[in-house]
Design a protein around this motif. Sequence first.
Motif, PDB file in Angstrom:
ATOM      1  N   LEU A  63      10.467  29.524  34.762  1.00 22.44           N
ATOM      2  CA  LEU A  63       9.205  29.748  35.501  1.00 22.44           C
ATOM      3  C   LEU A  63       8.983  28.671  36.563  1.00 22.44           C
ATOM      4  O   LEU A  63       8.101  28.814  37.400  1.00 22.44           O
ATOM      5  N   VAL A  64       9.737  27.598  36.454  1.00 19.98           N
ATOM      6  CA  VAL A  64       9.513  26.443  37.335  1.00 19.98           C
ATOM      7  C   VAL A  64      10.546  26.430  38.465  1.00 19.98           C
ATOM      8  O   VAL A  64      11.746  26.336  38.211  1.00 19.98           O
ATOM      9  N   LEU A  65      10.078  26.538  39.693  1.00 20.78           N
ATOM     10  CA  LEU A  65      10.978  26.408  40.844  1.00 20.78           C
ATOM     11  C   LEU A  65      11.028  24.945  41.257  1.00 20.78           C
ATOM     12  O   LEU A  65      10.027  24.230  41.120  1.00 20.78           O
ATOM     13  N   ILE A  66      12.186  24.533  41.753  1.00 21.36           N
ATOM     14  CA  ILE A  66      12.342  23.108  42.059  1.00 21.36           C
ATOM     15  C   ILE A  66      12.822  22.880  43.494  1.00 21.36           C
ATOM     16  O   ILE A  66      13.485  23.730  44.087  1.00 21.36           O
ATOM     17  N   ASN A  67      12.486  21.714  43.983  1.00 25.64           N
ATOM     18  CA  ASN A  67      13.033  21.226  45.245  1.00 25.64           C
ATOM     19  C   ASN A  67      14.280  20.432  44.866  1.00 25.64           C
ATOM     20  O   ASN A  67      14.186  19.384  44.240  1.00 25.64           O
ATOM     21  N   ASN A  68      15.428  20.959  45.257  1.00 26.63           N
ATOM     22  CA  ASN A  68      16.673  20.331  44.826  1.00 26.63           C
ATOM     23  C   ASN A  68      17.098  19.214  45.767  1.00 26.63           C
ATOM     24  O   ASN A  68      18.259  18.862  45.815  1.00 26.63           O
ATOM     25  N   GLY A  69      16.192  18.671  46.514  1.00 25.22           N
ATOM     26  CA  GLY A  69      16.560  17.555  47.375  1.00 25.22           C
ATOM     27  C   GLY A  69      15.720  17.530  48.617  1.00 25.22           C
ATOM     28  O   GLY A  69      14.811  16.719  48.747  1.00 25.22           O
ATOM     29  N   GLY A  78       8.779  33.769  32.283  1.00 23.31           N
ATOM     30  CA  GLY A  78      10.008  32.962  32.224  1.00 23.31           C
ATOM     31  C   GLY A  78      11.160  33.768  31.649  1.00 23.31           C
ATOM     32  O   GLY A  78      12.296  33.675  32.131  1.00 23.31           O
ATOM     33  N   TRP A  79      10.873  34.576  30.634  1.00 16.50           N
ATOM     34  CA  TRP A  79      11.920  35.396  30.010  1.00 16.50           C
ATOM     35  C   TRP A  79      12.429  36.430  31.012  1.00 16.50           C
ATOM     36  O   TRP A  79      13.639  36.645  31.144  1.00 16.50           O
ATOM     37  N   LEU A  80      11.508  37.084  31.725  1.00 16.75           N
ATOM     38  CA  LEU A  80      11.909  38.120  32.697  1.00 16.75           C
ATOM     39  C   LEU A  80      12.819  37.515  33.772  1.00 16.75           C
ATOM     40  O   LEU A  80      13.849  38.101  34.140  1.00 16.75           O
ATOM     41  N   SER A  92      13.775  40.809  42.250  1.00 19.29           N
ATOM     42  CA  SER A  92      14.720  41.170  41.186  1.00 19.29           C
ATOM     43  C   SER A  92      13.999  41.518  39.893  1.00 19.29           C
ATOM     44  O   SER A  92      14.447  42.410  39.166  1.00 19.29           O
ATOM     45  N   VAL A  93      12.863  40.846  39.605  1.00 21.93           N
ATOM     46  CA  VAL A  93      12.106  41.193  38.386  1.00 21.93           C
ATOM     47  C   VAL A  93      11.507  42.594  38.535  1.00 21.93           C
ATOM     48  O   VAL A  93      11.512  43.399  37.593  1.00 21.93           O
ATOM     49  N   LEU A  94      11.050  42.903  39.739  1.00 19.50           N
ATOM     50  CA  LEU A  94      10.484  44.236  39.975  1.00 19.50           C
ATOM     51  C   LEU A  94      11.571  45.304  39.794  1.00 19.50           C
ATOM     52  O   LEU A  94      11.353  46.336  39.160  1.00 19.50           O
ATOM     53  N   GLU A  95      12.750  45.007  40.339  1.00 20.85           N
ATOM     54  CA  GLU A  95      13.834  45.993  40.270  1.00 20.85           C
ATOM     55  C   GLU A  95      14.290  46.225  38.825  1.00 20.85           C
ATOM     56  O   GLU A  95      14.464  47.352  38.383  1.00 20.85           O
ATOM     57  N   LYS A  96      14.441  45.128  38.043  1.00 17.94           N
ATOM     58  CA  LYS A  96      14.997  45.266  36.687  1.00 17.94           C
ATOM     59  C   LYS A  96      13.967  45.781  35.691  1.00 17.94           C
ATOM     60  O   LYS A  96      14.285  46.596  34.831  1.00 17.94           O
ATOM     61  N   PHE A  97      12.718  45.311  35.809  1.00 10.31           N
ATOM     62  CA  PHE A  97      11.721  45.628  34.773  1.00 10.31           C
ATOM     63  C   PHE A  97      10.549  46.479  35.281  1.00 10.31           C
ATOM     64  O   PHE A  97       9.705  46.889  34.481  1.00 10.31           O
ATOM     65  N   GLY A  98      10.466  46.679  36.604  1.00  9.11           N
ATOM     66  CA  GLY A  98       9.315  47.411  37.137  1.00  9.11           C
ATOM     67  C   GLY A  98       8.019  46.633  36.963  1.00  9.11           C
ATOM     68  O   GLY A  98       6.933  47.213  36.854  1.00  9.11           O
ATOM     69  N   VAL A  99       8.118  45.315  36.912  1.00  9.18           N
ATOM     70  CA  VAL A  99       6.939  44.454  36.732  1.00  9.18           C
ATOM     71  C   VAL A  99       6.786  43.572  37.977  1.00  9.18           C
ATOM     72  O   VAL A  99       7.757  42.951  38.418  1.00  9.18           O
ATOM     73  N   THR A 100       5.568  43.551  38.531  1.00 10.45           N
ATOM     74  CA  THR A 100       5.333  42.721  39.711  1.00 10.45           C
ATOM     75  C   THR A 100       4.771  41.373  39.293  1.00 10.45           C
ATOM     76  O   THR A 100       3.698  41.297  38.698  1.00 10.45           O
ATOM     77  N   TRP A 109      18.350  34.015  36.830  1.00  6.67           N
ATOM     78  CA  TRP A 109      17.921  32.950  37.739  1.00  6.67           C
ATOM     79  C   TRP A 109      17.911  31.557  37.127  1.00  6.67           C
ATOM     80  O   TRP A 109      17.927  30.557  37.848  1.00  6.67           O
ATOM     81  N   LYS A 110      17.835  31.476  35.813  1.00 10.10           N
ATOM     82  CA  LYS A 110      17.649  30.153  35.184  1.00 10.10           C
ATOM     83  C   LYS A 110      18.762  29.185  35.603  1.00 10.10           C
ATOM     84  O   LYS A 110      19.949  29.507  35.468  1.00 10.10           O
ATOM     85  N   GLY A 111      18.389  28.041  36.138  1.00  7.39           N
ATOM     86  CA  GLY A 111      19.361  27.020  36.529  1.00  7.39           C
ATOM     87  C   GLY A 111      20.058  27.278  37.845  1.00  7.39           C
ATOM     88  O   GLY A 111      20.909  26.493  38.276  1.00  7.39           O
ATOM     89  N   LYS A 112      19.723  28.390  38.508  1.00 12.15           N
ATOM     90  CA  LYS A 112      20.424  28.741  39.760  1.00 12.15           C
ATOM     91  C   LYS A 112      19.892  27.904  40.934  1.00 12.15           C
ATOM     92  O   LYS A 112      18.692  27.715  41.060  1.00 12.15           O
TER      93      LYS A 112
END
Length: 339
Positions: free
Chosen positions: A300-306, A276-278, A323-331, A284-287
């Motif tokens: 960490l939670v993806l939502i169906n916005n309608g 969630g932090w990554l 984007s997490v892979l690009e910024k942190f090198g973590v898959t 991404w939070k709230g996007k």
Amino acid sequence: MIILRDHPLYNLNTFGIKAIANYFTELTSAEEMKELLHHESYKTMPKLILGGGSNLLLIQENINGLVLKNSIHGISKVKEDRDYVYVRAGAGESWHGLVSYCLQHNYAGVENLSLIPGNVGAAPMQNIGAYGVELKDVFSELEALNINDLKMEIFNSAQCRFGYRESVFKHELKDRYIITSVTLRLNKVPRFNTSYGAITQELESMGVQEVSIAAISAAVCNIRRSKLPDPAKIGNAGSFFKNPEVKTEKYNALKSVFPSIVGYPLENGNTKLAAGWLIEQCGWKGKIIGNAGVHKLQALVLINNGNASGKEIYELSRQILDSVLEKFGVTLEREVNIY
Ligand code: FAD
Ligand code: NAP
């Protein structure tokens, strides 16, 4: 036994995806399941075994084959010894219903797992976990129907090969068994686990003087209700990704660049990163993108916005992974089951 054609699954998955099952049935006993699967056409047809639909994302508009909703009910105490009580529950019982049964009878061990959506039969699939407790900590055995030879088999904990949100049923034995019941081994004398997350803080703000399993359950329910979207109001399937495990050297290297990174040491010497932090750090939070989005309180939670399709939510998850892979090198790895 009723087999329906072209059955809508909208109300049967917590993301609220409007997929259609080519064939659908809801069965209430292992005998009925054997009878159905005895027919060659249903035996060989692709199958999706459905519980509460709270850990899956339907990306196909038409689910090819048979969707079998497992609605085997019943909860009972099956054995007792000096220290433990053994409780068996049908796969179609709601998980929280089983937790409530344990609380009512003062059987300890599942209080930290309060309010996890879904049914008992799916709990072993990913060894459900929350607040420092996993199913494996209270698991005794499960019974499952082998789809191939239609025989019932018992699996103990070692045979389930439980891991962090993992079991053999997500891997080597994927799609080969229908879990029909789960037996838990519960403590007569509770061992409280309040050190995780905000439990202690919540117990304090509730004014609890003496900790009990009921108080812990109430605290966990309060925290969960305050942080997590209610699927009845906002479609979601809980954490979309697993928390990744990395070598501690990698964690230290990341910490030197991102001092506030959240990591927890694991017994095997590696470090678990808070996914969630990554995701939040990648903005991404709230996007919201079209009909899909990232929850405003828990990235960490993806939502169906309608009116999102499964594909839209999947595409958003792909962008997050990139984007997490690009910024942190973590898959990151998806926790939610994709169909
Ligand atoms: P489903 O989504 O119906 O199925 C999940 C998978 O299991 C599918 O692959 C399905 O085919 C298979 N399956 C289901 N039943 C059977 C069966 N009887 N036999 C064989 N295969 C079967 N999970 C956690 O671990 N911890 C949490 O704290 C947590 N919190 C959540 C919070 C929210 C708001 C939501 C929406 C989800 C959360 N989850 C959590 C995820 C989910 O609730 C659990 O994984 C739950 O166990 C899924 O149960 P289900 O019956 O809905 O499974
Ligand atoms: P949180 O308390 O804000 O913590 C964030 C992350 O840090 C969690 O993912 C948790 O890992 C980890 N963590 C926190 N305290 C820890 C500790 N003492 N030791 C090791 N790891 C620690 O998390 P949250 O989002 O509110 O969720 C609370 C609990 O409910 C977590 O256990 C979480 O797994 C569970 N939950 C799961 C889902 C799901 O769908 N799988 C959905 C909602 C909540 P872990 O996730 O490994 O515990």
